[in-house]
Design a protein around this motif. Structure first.
Motif, PDB file in Angstrom:
ATOM      1  N   PHE A  49       0.810  -1.150   0.030  1.00 28.57           N
ATOM      2  CA  PHE A  49       0.168  -0.155  -0.062  1.00 28.57           C
ATOM      3  C   PHE A  49       0.837   1.091  -0.107  1.00 28.57           C
ATOM      4  CE2 PHE A  49      -1.728   3.534   2.614  1.00 28.57           C
ATOM      5  CZ  PHE A  49      -2.821   3.827   1.694  1.00 28.57           C
TER       6      PHE A  49
ATOM      7  N   ASN B  15       0.825   4.066  -2.671  1.00 24.83           N
ATOM      8  CA  ASN B  15       0.344   5.356  -2.295  1.00 24.83           C
ATOM      9  C   ASN B  15       1.421   6.567  -2.923  1.00 24.83           C
ATOM     10  OD1 ASN B  15      -1.692   7.120  -0.935  1.00 24.83           O
ATOM     11  ND2 ASN B  15       0.136   7.425   0.512  1.00 24.83           N
TER      12      ASN B  15
ATOM     13  N   SER C 206       1.044   7.113  -6.282  1.00 24.90           N
ATOM     14  CA  SER C 206      -0.074   8.126  -6.526  1.00 24.90           C
ATOM     15  C   SER C 206       0.129   9.352  -6.229  1.00 24.90           C
ATOM     16  CB  SER C 206      -1.315   7.288  -5.661  1.00 24.90           C
ATOM     17  OG  SER C 206      -2.423   8.027  -5.827  1.00 24.90           O
ATOM     18  N   LEU C 207       0.697   9.507  -4.870  1.00 26.66           N
ATOM     19  CA  LEU C 207       1.251  10.873  -4.345  1.00 26.66           C
ATOM     20  C   LEU C 207       2.059  11.520  -5.529  1.00 26.66           C
ATOM     21  CD1 LEU C 207       2.322  11.854  -0.881  1.00 26.66           C
ATOM     22  CD2 LEU C 207       3.574  12.510  -2.931  1.00 26.66           C
TER      23      LEU C 207
ATOM     24  N   THR D 165      -3.885   3.541 -10.493  1.00 24.43           N
ATOM     25  CA  THR D 165      -3.640   3.848  -9.164  1.00 24.43           C
ATOM     26  C   THR D 165      -4.660   3.551  -8.277  1.00 24.43           C
ATOM     27  OG1 THR D 165      -4.150   6.155  -9.414  1.00 24.43           O
ATOM     28  CG2 THR D 165      -2.079   5.741  -9.656  1.00 24.43           C
ATOM     29  N   SER D 166      -6.044   3.881  -8.642  1.00 23.14           N
ATOM     30  CA  SER D 166      -6.882   3.239  -7.887  1.00 23.14           C
ATOM     31  C   SER D 166      -7.146   1.821  -7.670  1.00 23.14           C
ATOM     32  CB  SER D 166      -8.300   3.821  -8.236  1.00 23.14           C
ATOM     33  OG  SER D 166      -8.455   5.471  -8.499  1.00 23.14           O
TER      34      SER D 166
ATOM     35  N   ILE E 209      -4.243   0.802  -5.300  1.00 25.52           N
ATOM     36  CA  ILE E 209      -4.776   0.909  -3.792  1.00 25.52           C
ATOM     37  C   ILE E 209      -5.698  -0.162  -3.371  1.00 25.52           C
ATOM     38  CG2 ILE E 209      -5.932   2.664  -2.473  1.00 25.52           C
ATOM     39  CD1 ILE E 209      -3.080   3.582  -3.012  1.00 25.52           C
TER      40      ILE E 209
ATOM     41  N   ALA F  31      -8.031   2.863   3.040  1.00 19.01           N
ATOM     42  CA  ALA F  31      -6.802   3.030   2.354  1.00 19.01           C
ATOM     43  C   ALA F  31      -7.017   4.264   1.259  1.00 19.01           C
ATOM     44  CB  ALA F  31      -6.851   1.859   1.357  1.00 19.01           C
ATOM     45  N   TYR F  32      -8.510   4.527   0.808  1.00 17.49           N
ATOM     46  CA  TYR F  32      -8.795   5.375   0.112  1.00 17.49           C
ATOM     47  C   TYR F  32      -8.514   6.803   0.659  1.00 17.49           C
ATOM     48  CZ  TYR F  32      -9.655   2.416  -3.978  1.00 17.49           C
ATOM     49  OH  TYR F  32      -9.621   1.561  -4.962  1.00 17.49           O
TER      50      TYR F  32
ATOM     51  N   ASN G 201      -5.150   7.503   1.283  1.00 16.79           N
ATOM     52  CA  ASN G 201      -4.645   7.997  -0.286  1.00 16.79           C
ATOM     53  C   ASN G 201      -4.921   9.188  -0.732  1.00 16.79           C
ATOM     54  OD1 ASN G 201      -5.448   7.418  -3.649  1.00 16.79           O
ATOM     55  ND2 ASN G 201      -3.149   7.170  -3.132  1.00 16.79           N
TER      56      ASN G 201
ATOM     57  N   SER H 259      -2.859  11.974   1.228  1.00 19.22           N
ATOM     58  CA  SER H 259      -1.651  12.055   0.232  1.00 19.22           C
ATOM     59  C   SER H 259      -1.601  12.899  -0.832  1.00 19.22           C
ATOM     60  CB  SER H 259      -1.062  10.632   0.234  1.00 19.22           C
ATOM     61  OG  SER H 259      -0.962   9.786   1.241  1.00 19.22           O
ATOM     62  N   THR H 260      -2.676  12.264  -1.700  1.00 20.86           N
ATOM     63  CA  THR H 260      -2.803  13.089  -3.100  1.00 20.86           C
ATOM     64  C   THR H 260      -3.374  14.546  -2.898  1.00 20.86           C
ATOM     65  OG1 THR H 260      -4.846  12.253  -3.332  1.00 20.86           O
ATOM     66  CG2 THR H 260      -2.957  10.952  -4.255  1.00 20.86           C
TER      67      THR H 260
END
Length: 386
Positions: free
Chosen positions: A201, A205, A208-209, A308-309, A312, A324-325, A328, A331-332
């Motif tokens: 994860f 993540n 994704s970030l 990325t989704s 995750i 998790a979302y 995430n 972070s994003t």
């Protein structure tokens, strides 16, 4: 059915607000640094609200909370249309940012819960694409309406439309909860911190970030690059729509390819294409080439969303999706907040082209965590344990 409709309008309003800035900047003499700050403000609330949104949804229902996002867009556009200076413009963006902060972590969690594992990428792509249909429609309309009327009238018109949608969605969402939780699940009000010890994860993540940092600001600054190239402001909405059409195509196609090819390989390829396209966009003086690159960039930058989704979702168990979302999204949101401000200040010193060179470097960095994930997967390592 209501969830895709809300996504359509949420992303449409999110796209429309920055497109008003080139017109408002003439009246308020906004620098690119201030434009970058405003873009950062749109994402800032995600830092504060991503985790509480998941907790609040478990108590009051995700669909009801998602409907509230539309109300904040309505208030944001109302204040923007009535603004008398930079301070009220900033306030308008802060209020609109609340909608951004609460929408996506809840919406993607709901889609993940409702999807089969084998078709998760496709479902993520389709859902993400509904937002881009809204972006295309609202981006095309906003500059056209401004050309016929004014940017203030357009802001007030969007505010009224959002208010009407909010009233409708609240009426339709009564007694519904898109997350489909049981009564026992509704009692769980804490985000599962164990996922922070899950290296799969954390690497997903990180990709994704960094991807968000590289790509999230492009639609804010592309209109200013077009202005720098001497393109008539009346056509900015059309060029931006090309970018959003690329977004739509990328999400649908990449979502399907994710299930077939694998998310890590596809993500790495996307970041390489983004790097090349950004360098070309910064250097090209041709309107036709810029138009083509706008589509290509739109395709690959938002084509990473279902990838990325999916990364995750597949890095955690089904009962950890919301946690998790939420993490995430936090972070994003940090990346989305920092990037426009950073790139706006950079542009004030080095020019608008420097934004696209810097984004290209960030795209390469985004591929690194996925390369590590891919190597671990190929070697058969247990990547979920540190």
């Amino acid at each position: 059915m209501l969830l895709p409709v809300l996504h359509f309008f949420n992303d449409g309003y999110l796209a429309a607000m920055p497109l008003i800035l080139p017109f408002a900047s003439e009246e308020f003499a906004l620098s690119l640094g201030v434009v970058g700050l405003l873009g950062s403000l749109l994402s800032f609330s995600g830092i504060i609200l991503a985790i509480p949104a998941g907790v609040t949804a478990s108590k009051f229902g995700a669909l009801r909370l998602l409907s509230m996002a539309v109300l904040f867009y309505s208030l944001g556009f109302l204040i923007l249309g009535l603004s008398s200076g930079v301070i009220t413009v900033v306030l308008a963006f802060i209020i609109a940012s609340i909608a951004f902060g609460i929408f996506h972590p809840l919406a993607f969690s709901a889609v993940a819960k409702a999807s089969q594992h084998s078709s998760l990428g496709r479902q993520m792509g389709i859902f993400a694409a509904t937002g881009d249909i809204g972006r295309i429609a609202f981006a095309s309309a906003v500059t056209f309406i401004i050309g016929l009327t004014s940017w203030r009238f357009t802001s007030l018109l969007y505010a009224a439309a959002a208010a009407a949608l909010f009233i409708t969605s609240i009426f339709l969402s009564r007694g519904k909860n898109v997350a489909g939780r049981s009564n026992d699940e509704k009692g769980k009000k804490k985000i599962n911190a164990a996922i922070l010890k899950n290296s799969t994860f954390m690497l997903a993540n990180a990709s994704s970030l960094l991807d968000a940092f590289a790509n999230s600001s492009l639609f804010i600054f592309i209109p200013f690059l077009l202005t720098f190239r001497g393109i008539d402001a009346a056509f900015i909405g059309s060029f931006t729509s090309i970018f959003f059409i690329g977004n739509l195509s990328g999400k649908v196609i990449m979502g399907r390819l994710t299930d077939r090819i694998g998310q890590e390989r596809l993500f790495i390829c996307c970041e390489l294409f983004i790097f090349i396209s950004l360098i070309m966009l910064a250097l090209s003086p041709s309107v036709m080439v810029i138009s083509a690159l706008a589509f290509i960039l739109g395709f690959f930058t938002k084509g990473t969303v279902p990838i990325t989704s999916t990364m995750i979702a597949q890095s955690v168990g089904n009962d950890e999706y919301e946690s998790a979302y939420s993490v995430n999204s936090l972070s994003t949101s940090i990346a989305n907040t920092a990037a426009p401000l950073f790139f706006g200040v950079l542009a004030d010193f080095l020019g608008v082209q420097a934004i696209f060179f810097a984004c290209a470097v960030a795209a390469l960095c985004a591929a690194l965590p996925s390369i590590i994930l891919l190597k671990r997967k190929n070697s058969g390592c247990n990547v979920k344990a540190i």
